[in-house]
Motif scaffolding. Structure first.
Motif: not given
Lengths: 550, 152
Positions: A343-345, A365-367, A377-384
């Motif tokens: 879910y997070d990605c 998918s994050p892109n 925002p993409n999933g990566c930067n919403l966490c990192h």
């Protein structure tokens, strides 16, 4: 959830509670078992003007409620019109707010007085009554609103759902209490039940069914027995943007260009409209995936209605079984971490409603290229949160072969969350502001360095952004008792700067050393805020007006 | 009366003994069932008390109630026998059989209907209940003396 008011259902403060809001001064009080609101004259004036009801009383009894888990709206009856009191109880803040200010939109005050039958009734009651917009506009004079009842879904192509088409299309009058059932009850999903009741009043037919003998037609819809596409359309009768709701079985894609509902690439960003998002997911094309893949109406907690076991990867691994054995290889994250949660990605928090970010239901998918095109925002930067788009792009390219994207210096170096929270439009500020209070993001990227960024969001011009930032700041160690009313008149100019500086000074003086430093997160090496950089960022802020329709 | 046959008095006594005995035994069984059902309440046993078990609770409560009532009817019948014989003459032989059958069949129907059931509908054992009901009403009919005048 729409209910009648009682001790068990009212969550707001009615202990002779007076509150000054932007809409006026309200008093909430009891008369025995009844719940009453003393409304401001401005509200009464609006009612008089809009509905031509002379001098409505300032003391109004609450006749109905909508909402329970997150917020609650109070409905008052005035000469047969069911009208919103103009206030909303926000549960986790424990306070009343002017109704319009709980949405992500600029400015104060909901314009006009909301009438139940004009809009809300279509989804917040059973069945999903829907009327032609012209007939449901504010009516003149007293008396209840006639509604032309239309089926929530009009099906000419799918037999099992034809039953929704059997609803009466005669105009009906509504006497209080208002509708056949408050809230989302059985017939909202199972269709009208008269035929079913008639069929099964015969014990012979009932026992034939129990023993699997005889006709399989039950006279009612069982969504679990429909195809994924059909059962999802049932959900879509409410959980879709209004242009896509209801009558037309296939939504009009072109309507989704409306930024009130979607990102520039038409991905839904208004929370609670998941149907359209689901149908645009690649998983949906296979014909097996739909709303009921993850959600259950009867066997799930009421708040998110996720079926048992569907809060993890099981929902996805049923189909993507090869990934279960190669999870870490696929995600490049530890198996038990948030980075390995599908879910997070693939369903990151890029939608917004009820004063929080919610998961996008369009599986994607994050892109980074999409980031740049849409602003989403993409999933990566919403966490990192401490990482830049350049950092993300490098990993996406190295791990998944995504083409390299052209980024400017700042995008390569500065944290995407910082850029978004300082320079983005209100939607992006809200999403990153929310993520700063999200535990997985804090675990991945630290818990205190972004306090100065939150300080700016606390003084945002959008009340929803201020609310999100307040909640996030309270998750930072040492700030859990931070007092702030996001709905106080927003500070501006010098007042705003003083307020921001006060928080930052407190953070620099009393807080632990920030867990990240560097220009990428606006901090000098000594951990103090680089005020010059923040001022430059603010000057670049996207001030395009944002309004998310919930 | 033929030689070797029990006298009328003996038959009456035997019939009364039979129904007193049967009635008290039935009372014992169905009151015990009631105590067990109360214990299930007290101990909050899930397979009896959960919301999906309301049909079971209903059926077993009815089994207890009807069985207890039918036990009392048997005792009442035993008390009634001498009066009927004195004032209306011989009782139909099926009256006794019908009361006993009703006492067995009707509560059994309720109980079985609560063991396996279909949501709001009891299990197929419920079909015994109307049969038991017919036995009961037939037995009552035979006692009621319709169309029979009192002896002078």
């Amino acid at each position: 959830m729409t209910q009648l008011p009682s001790e068990a259902t009212v969550v707001g403060n009615f202990d002779d509670h007076v509150v000054d809001l932007s809409a006026g001064t309200f008093r909430f009080y009891r008369r025995g078992e009844e719940f009453w609101i003393e409304v401001p004259e401005s509200w009464a004036d609006q009612v008089e003007r809009t509905f031509e009801i002379p001098s409505p009383s300032l003391d109004q009894q609450v006749v109905m409620l909508t909402g329970f888990h997150h917020q609650q709206v109070y409905w008052l009856e005035v000469e047969g019109h069911i009208l919103a009191a103009g206030v909303n109880w926000v549960k986790d803040f424990g306070q009343y707010v002017t109704l319009g200010e709980v949405f992500l939109k600029p400015g104060k005050n909901q314009k006009g007085v909301q009438e139940w039958t004009n809009n809300c009734v279509r989804c917040h009651s059973t069945p999903a009554w829907r009327g032609a917009p012209k007939e449901n506009k504010a009516r003149r004079g007293s008396g209840p609103a006639p509604l032309r009842v239309m089926p929530p879904l009009s099906f000419t192509e799918s037999r099992p759902l034809d039953r929704f088409g059997e609803l009466s299309t005669d105009a009906i009058s509504i006497d209080p209490p208002l509708m056949p059932e408050l809230g989302i009850s059985c017939e909202a999903c199972h269709g009208r039940a008269e035929e079913h009741i008639e069929l099964y009043s015969s014990p012979l037919r009932r026992y034939a069914k129990h023993l699997n003998l005889g006709d399989a037609d039950t006279g009612i819809i069982n969504p679990e027995k429909l195809s994924a596409e059909e059962s999802s359309r049932l959900c879509g009768s409410c959980h879709a943007p209004r242009p896509a709701m209801g009558v037309r079985p296939k939504f009009r894609d072109w309507k989704l260009k409306d930024p009130k509902y979607s990102w520039p690439d038409r991905m839904i960003r208004s929370g609670g409209r998941g149907y359209v998002a689901v149908t645009k997911s690649p998983c949906f094309a296979g014909g097996e995936f739909g709303c009921l893949t993850c959600h259950s109406m009867h066997d799930a907690p009421p708040s998110d209605q996720l079926s048992a076991g569907q809060d993890g990867n099981d929902a996805c691994i049923d189909c993507h079984s090869t990934l279960a054995a190669e999870l870490e290889k696929h995600t490049h994250h530890a198996p038990e971490s948030a980075g390995s949660l599908c879910y997070d990605c693939h369903m990151p928090h890029t939608a917004f409603n009820l004063l929080k970010a919610t998961r996008s239901h369009q599986i994607d998918s994050p892109n980074v290229a999409v980031n740049l095109e849409t602003g989403r925002p993409n999933g990566c930067n919403l966490c990192h949160l401490d990482r830049s788009l350049g950092w993300t792009a490098d990993y996406l390219s190295s791990w998944y072969g995504q083409p390299k994207v052209e980024l400017n210096e700042r995008q390569r170096v500065v944290s995407a969350a910082v850029l978004g929270a300082m320079e983005g439009d209100a939607m992006i500020r809200a999403l990153y502001g929310w993520s700063m209070g999200w535990q997985p993001a804090q675990e991945a990227s630290g818990r205190s360095w972004f306090v100065p960024v939150l300080a700016y969001l606390l003084n945002d011009s959008y009340s929803a952004v201020r609310a999100v930032a307040t909640r996030s700041l309270r998750t930072v160690p040492g700030w859990d008792d931070f007092e702030n009313d996001p709905w106080n008149p927003p500070r501006a100019g010098k007042q705003s700067k003083r307020a921001i500086r006060k928080i930052v000074d407190l953070w620099e003086r009393d807080g632990p050393a920030p867990d990240r430093t560097g220009e990428n997160v606006l901090l000098r090496k000594d951990g103090t805020l680089n005020w010059k950089s923040t001022r430059k960022m603010l000057a670049r802020r996207d001030r395009t007006e944002v309004q998310i329709s919930e | 009366m033929a030689a070797g046959e029990p006298s009328n008095d003996q038959r009456t006594t035997d019939l009364r003994a039979k129904h007193y005995g049967f009635g008290w035994k039935a009372l014992f069984v169905f009151i015990a069932l009631g105590i067990v059902l109360e214990a299930l309440h007290g101990l909050k046993v899930d397979w009896y008390l959960s919301t999906s078990m309301s049909t079971r609770r209903h059926m077993w409560t009815l089994a207890h109630a009807h069985g207890t009532l039918l036990g009392l009817i048997n005792i009442a019948f035993a008390s009634y026998v001498p009066w009927h014989i004195e004032h209306r003459g011989e009782l139909h032989p099926w009256a006794s059989r019908l009361f006993i059958l009703a006492t067995v069949v009707m509560p059994a129907g309720f109980f079985l209907g609560g063991i396996g059931f279909y949501a709001g509908d009891p299990g197929l054992g419920i079909l015994l209940v109307p049969v038991g009901g017919l036995f009961l009403i037939a037995g009552v009919y035979l006692c009621a003396g319709f169309g029979r005048k009192l002896k002078p």
